[in-house]
Structure formats: C-alpha cells, structure tokens
Scaffold this motif. Structure first.
Motif, PDB file in Angstrom:
ATOM      1  N   GLY A   1       6.133 -25.304   1.186  1.00 28.61           N
ATOM      2  CA  GLY A   1       6.489 -25.910   2.064  1.00 28.61           C
ATOM      3  C   GLY A   1       7.859 -25.035   2.538  1.00 28.61           C
ATOM      4  O   GLY A   1       8.451 -24.202   1.604  1.00 28.61           O
ATOM      5  N   VAL A   2       8.632 -25.829   3.864  1.00 33.00           N
ATOM      6  CA  VAL A   2       9.458 -24.496   4.420  1.00 33.00           C
ATOM      7  C   VAL A   2      10.739 -25.705   4.392  1.00 33.00           C
ATOM      8  O   VAL A   2      10.314 -26.597   4.902  1.00 33.00           O
ATOM      9  N   ASP A   3      11.708 -24.902   3.999  1.00 38.35           N
ATOM     10  CA  ASP A   3      13.233 -25.211   4.312  1.00 38.35           C
ATOM     11  C   ASP A   3      14.011 -24.889   5.587  1.00 38.35           C
ATOM     12  O   ASP A   3      14.230 -23.955   5.318  1.00 38.35           O
ATOM     13  N   LEU A   4      13.768 -25.961   6.470  1.00 37.63           N
ATOM     14  CA  LEU A   4      15.140 -25.550   7.411  1.00 37.63           C
ATOM     15  C   LEU A   4      16.285 -25.574   7.830  1.00 37.63           C
ATOM     16  O   LEU A   4      16.875 -26.864   7.544  1.00 37.63           O
ATOM     17  N   ASN A   5      16.993 -24.658   7.820  1.00 33.73           N
ATOM     18  CA  ASN A   5      18.726 -25.744   8.202  1.00 33.73           C
ATOM     19  C   ASN A   5      19.166 -24.819   9.131  1.00 33.73           C
ATOM     20  O   ASN A   5      19.139 -24.772  10.062  1.00 33.73           O
ATOM     21  N   SER A   6      20.275 -23.563   9.193  1.00 34.08           N
ATOM     22  CA  SER A   6      21.203 -23.282   9.568  1.00 34.08           C
ATOM     23  C   SER A   6      20.909 -22.715  11.002  1.00 34.08           C
ATOM     24  O   SER A   6      21.192 -21.826  12.064  1.00 34.08           O
ATOM     25  N   LYS A   7      19.584 -21.437  10.831  1.00 31.93           N
ATOM     26  CA  LYS A   7      19.000 -20.810  12.024  1.00 31.93           C
ATOM     27  C   LYS A   7      18.581 -22.399  13.189  1.00 31.93           C
ATOM     28  O   LYS A   7      18.139 -21.673  14.423  1.00 31.93           O
ATOM     29  N   PHE A   8      18.406 -23.480  12.583  1.00 28.79           N
ATOM     30  CA  PHE A   8      18.422 -24.233  13.551  1.00 28.79           C
ATOM     31  C   PHE A   8      19.334 -25.073  14.223  1.00 28.79           C
ATOM     32  O   PHE A   8      19.395 -26.373  15.144  1.00 28.79           O
TER      33      PHE A   8
END
Length: 211
Positions: free
Chosen positions: A183-190
């Motif tokens: 999986g991918v972990d999305l945080n600060s760039k969004f």
C-alpha cells in the motif's frame, strides 16, 4: 501482488469535518498521530473516533517510542485496529503488541545507505513494514527516497510506501514492480496545513491509483 490492489492509507488526520469528507473516498487505512511533538498530533480522541468509518477503513495509531501500556490504552479508547511504530521500537515491543491482538506496522526511515538486514529480526513480530524517507522528523517530512532501493528487499513481510508521495506520483507507483508492496501512505503532500487534508486532490490520486 497486482499493483491495482494497492491499499491506500491517509495519515495525520486531525479535524472532524475533514475526516468525514475523507471517509467518503473509502480509504483502506486512516492514520492518527499520537506523538505530541508532531503538528498533526490528535489530542481529542472523542472528536473524531465516534464517526462512522467504512467497514474496510482500519484506524491506525501512530506512536513514537511510546510505552506499551499507553499504546494499548489509546488503541482501546479509539478503537484502533493497527499501531504504526515510528521510533526505535524493538522486535520484542512489536511482538507484545501483536500478541495483544493489534496489527503491527513498523516504520523505518530509508536513506541512501539503508541496510535491510536488521529487519529480519522483526519479521515474525510485525504484520507490515512501512518505508519512509529520512528527515528531520520521525515522519511527515514531505520528501521521498529512492524507490529503486526497494529492489533489494527480500523478506516476505508486506510493506507500505511512504514519504513525499504526491498526486504526480500515482502513475509511477502503479508502474512499480515490487512484489511485496502492499500500500501507499499519503500525508503532507496532500495538506492545506498540518493535519488538514486537501480532499479533492486526494480524490484525484485515489481515482488514478484505483482506476
């Protein structure tokens, strides 16, 4: 593992309405940071954890070198299914939490000279690894590492890819051929600001990755 099945984890959620909007995207994992030095630290559990989460959306608590009893207490209070350990936690700590019925995700910060060999000691004690970029903070630095380094990964434990992932990376991630990428972990760039996600941009990424 076919990359179209990649799980999507959105981390660092903090605000109730923002979380409610995010849940409409049907994320697979939603991360809450319990680390008081982080600007994304979630202080008021009851403010978000009483929302109706989609059945597949697992709640993840992110901890940094926290005591096991505290982690277990926070997990119980917030209904967390997963604990993400982002400090210097030992395989023994991971094993104790796993034996307590929690899914354990151990994070490692990957630099140019990263050695995967020490991860073998964790293999029986965790459910997932998470590979983040090195930076000033334990996480949320907004930078990526060289994903080619993951070609050297030879363990059977599945892992999440983290660190500076942005909307522009969706196609690149879909094209990766990494057998144990889970999986991918999305945080600060969004984010609009720390802890406040740009849900329309997340929606674009989710649609592209799942499309």
């Amino acid at each position: 593992m076919p990359n179209h099945t990649l799980q999507i984890k959105v981390c660092g959620m903090k605000y109730r309405q923002n979380l409610q909007d995010l849940l409409l995207l049907q994320p697979d994992y939603v991360g809450f940071i319990f680390y008081d030095k982080s600007p994304r630290c979630i202080a008021e559990q009851e403010a978000v954890f009483d929302l109706d989460f989609p059945i597949q959306a697992q709640k993840v608590g992110v901890f940094v070198d926290e005591a096991v009893p505290v982690i277990r207490e926070k997990a119980s209070q917030g209904g967390l299914q997963v604990v993400q350990l982002h400090g210097h936690e030992t395989p023994q700590t991971c094993r104790v939490l796993k034996e307590a019925g929690l899914v354990v995700m151990k994070a490692f910060r990957v630099g140019t000279d990263f050695d995967f060999a020490p991860l073998q000691a964790y293999a029986a004690s965790v459910d997932f690894f998470l590979f983040d970029a090195s930076g000033a903070s334990p996480g949320g630095n907004g930078v990526r590492f060289n994903w080619e380094l993951l070609q050297k990964y030879s363990l059977e434990v599945p892992y999440f890819l983290s660190g500076g992932i942005d909307l522009m990376h969706a196609a690149e991630i879909k094209a990766l051929r990494l057998p144990h990428l889970y999986g991918v972990d999305l945080n600060s760039k969004f984010e609009v600001q720390p802890g406040l996600k740009d849900v329309p941009r997340l929606k674009q990424f989710v649609e592209e990755l799942r499309g």
